[in-house]
Motif scaffolding. Structure first.
Motif, PDB file in Angstrom:
ATOM      1  N   VAL A  58       0.832  -1.208   0.000  1.00 31.54           N
ATOM      2  CA  VAL A  58       0.000   0.000   0.000  1.00 31.54           C
ATOM      3  C   VAL A  58       0.864   1.254   0.000  1.00 31.54           C
ATOM      4  N   ARG A 103       3.829   1.605  -1.247  1.00 32.24           N
ATOM      5  CA  ARG A 103       4.404   1.741  -2.582  1.00 32.24           C
ATOM      6  C   ARG A 103       3.381   2.358  -3.545  1.00 32.24           C
ATOM      7  N   GLN A 104       2.131   1.943  -3.440  1.00 33.79           N
ATOM      8  CA  GLN A 104       1.091   2.517  -4.284  1.00 33.79           C
ATOM      9  C   GLN A 104       0.855   3.995  -3.941  1.00 33.79           C
ATOM     10  N   GLY A 129       1.369   7.234  -6.389  1.00 34.25           N
ATOM     11  CA  GLY A 129       0.292   8.177  -6.630  1.00 34.25           C
ATOM     12  C   GLY A 129       0.707   9.612  -6.355  1.00 34.25           C
ATOM     13  N   SER A 138      -4.320  11.192  -5.013  1.00 32.51           N
ATOM     14  CA  SER A 138      -3.382  10.070  -4.988  1.00 32.51           C
ATOM     15  C   SER A 138      -3.954   8.863  -4.264  1.00 32.51           C
ATOM     16  N   PRO A 164      -5.552   4.894  -6.290  1.00 30.13           N
ATOM     17  CA  PRO A 164      -4.979   3.542  -6.394  1.00 30.13           C
ATOM     18  C   PRO A 164      -5.066   2.763  -5.081  1.00 30.13           C
ATOM     19  N   VAL A 165      -4.933   3.484  -3.962  1.00 28.82           N
ATOM     20  CA  VAL A 165      -4.990   2.829  -2.656  1.00 28.82           C
ATOM     21  C   VAL A 165      -6.418   2.353  -2.364  1.00 28.82           C
ATOM     22  N   LEU A 204      -7.187  -0.909  -4.037  1.00 35.61           N
ATOM     23  CA  LEU A 204      -6.677  -2.082  -3.332  1.00 35.61           C
ATOM     24  C   LEU A 204      -7.658  -2.577  -2.266  1.00 35.61           C
TER      25      LEU A 204
END
Length: 465
Positions: A344, A346-347, A351, A383, A386-387, A390
């Motif tokens: 997470v 890293r994502q 972002g 940002s 993307p999180v 997940l």
């Protein structure tokens, strides 16, 4: 937004029905007979053969109790050789043989008469009392009739029927006549005629589906307990760890991802990125095993209780139970969290790096806004997408659990329950967990979509004029 949520919830219905269809038909085609598994029967020994009539009555009674004496679905698509009552034959191997015989000979009336003649010979054989004179021959005939039930090749059937010529039973004559009618009354062309058999709502799938959504998930094949009891015992343990893990992963990973993005190229960012990459690369079963070996007693440190330690006393105070329970869950919680924490973050880092170069960020900086406000108020919201994505894949783990972690730390949660069910082919538990996981996956995707709209006002699920 409300209309969109209602539409998505309505879409859950056909999706869950489709998933339930796949789940049900996988379960009914899984190897092994559920009734045999529950009864723990062992066929083949002389002792079991002598008890066969009593065991068969027990088998039929349990089959009726579990609803396995109903047709599988609302209808069936077959050819004209297969009758609409084949499902009533209790023995699944007998059903398969009869279906092949009907397909080969094309005349269910002669196939049915032959099967009834077989059952009459079997009944007479088991009704005959054994003595010193007929012990050996009677045992041989009993095994022969069992072999005849499973035979569909005409030549082999003929050989087996001939072996009964010396049996002192009047029903053997009827068996021979039934076989002659079977072999002489062939009508193989009927297998090319399609047939539809309608059964209505009294079928196994309908009962399974209604029972599942009413909270009745069937009976465990191993301990004969209702599956719901096993699930409700395991679910709180898994939910407690997994939800805490998800919360910790997001609360820690998001600030770490933001920090590593805004400090890109510095020594602290490189150290943090390398550490997170190493954590993500280390398999959790390996880390869990090392923690147990080195920190849970044995030849090394005894900082934490070993897996399988005695449970907390029931009469202990609530405060002690809370502290001791938290203490015991520290290691499994760490193993459960660090992998998703690294991923997470890293994502989140990617972002932030993607958004801080956008025009709206440069405009905010040009207006003289504080850098922290620019990052945490403007860049962070965009940002998070993307999180949030997940979350849809992580959320189902809240109920399915972790096979590895729960097994290593001997936590009787959903993961360990599912793994034990897989080993023992306890399909009611397996498929109940599958259905719950599918439902949570749908719910997780819906929550992700709602969070998209909350985070980014530009995302709208309603039609604009």
């Amino acid at each position: 937004m409300l209309k969109y949520i209602v539409r998505r919830l309505l879409l859950f219905i056909p999706t869950l029905i489709t998933i339930s269809l796949f789940t049900f038909f996988i379960s009914v085609n899984a190897p092994g007979d559920p009734v045999d598994i529950i009864l723990n029967r062992g066929e083949g020994s002389e002792a079991m053969q002598s008890q066969k009539p009593a065991k068969e009555k027990e088998y039929i009674a349990l089959r009726h109790e579990l609803g396995f004496d109903l047709p599988l679905f609302y209808f069936s698509l077959t050819d004209a050789t297969v009758p609409d009552t084949l499902y009533k034959i209790p023995n699944p191997e007998h059903r398969a043989t009869l279906k092949r015989l009907a397909n080969e000979y094309g005349n269910w009336s002669t196939v049915s008469a032959f099967y009834l003649a077989e059952r009459k010979v079997e009944s007479d054989l088991f009704a005959s009392e054994k003595n010193s004179l007929n012990y050996s021959s009677l045992s041989d005939y009993r095994f022969l009739i069992n072999e005849l039930f499973l035979q569909h090749d005409e030549t082999k059937i003929n050989l087996l029927v001939e072996k009964f010529s010396t049996a002192p039973l009047a029903s053997v004559h009827d068996l021979k006549i039934a076989f002659l009618k079977l072999s002489s009354g062939k009508n193989p062309y009927r297998k090319y005629i399609p047939a539809i058999h309608w059964y209505g709502l009294r079928n196994q799938y309908h009962h399974w589906l209604v029972n599942f959504f009413s909270g009745d998930f069937g009976v465990s094949y191993q301990d004969k307990r209702p599956v719901s009891e096993s699930l409700w015992e395991a679910l709180p343990r898994t939910l407690g760890i997994s939800l805490t893990s998800i919360l910790l992963a997001y609360l820690i990973a998001i600030p770490l991802g933001v920090h590593s993005a805004i400090k890109k190229g510095t020594r602290s960012e490189k150290t943090l990125t390398t550490t997170l990459f190493l954590l993500y690369s280390l398999p959790n079963f390996w880390i869990a095993t090392l923690l147990v070996i080195f920190l849970c007693g044995g030849d090394f440190l005894s900082w934490f209780p070993a897996p399988g330690s005695p449970p907390i006393a029931e009469d202990a105070s609530i405060g002690y139970k809370l502290l001791e329970g938290t203490y015991r869950l520290l290691l499994p919680l760490f193993c459960w969290t660090y992998g998703s924490l690294a991923f997470v973050s890293r994502q989140m880092r990617g972002g932030i790096l993607q958004n801080i170069t956008q025009d709206y960020i440069q405009t905010a900086r040009a207006k003289g806004l504080d850098e922290k406000k620019v990052i945490w108020k403007h860049a962070l919201k965009n940002s998070l997408l993307p999180v949030i994505t997940l979350f849809g894949s992580i959320f189902p783990l809240a109920i399915s659990g972790s096979f590895v972690i729960e097994t290593i730390f001997n936590i009787p949660g959903m993961g360990k329950l599912s793994l034990d069910a897989l080993y023992s082919r306890d399909y009611p538990i397996i498929f109940s967990v599958m259905m719950f996981t599918a439902m949570l996956t749908l719910l997780g995707n819906l929550v992700s979509d709602i969070l998209y709209a909350l985070v980014d006002p530009r995302i709208s699920y309603t039609k604009k004029p």
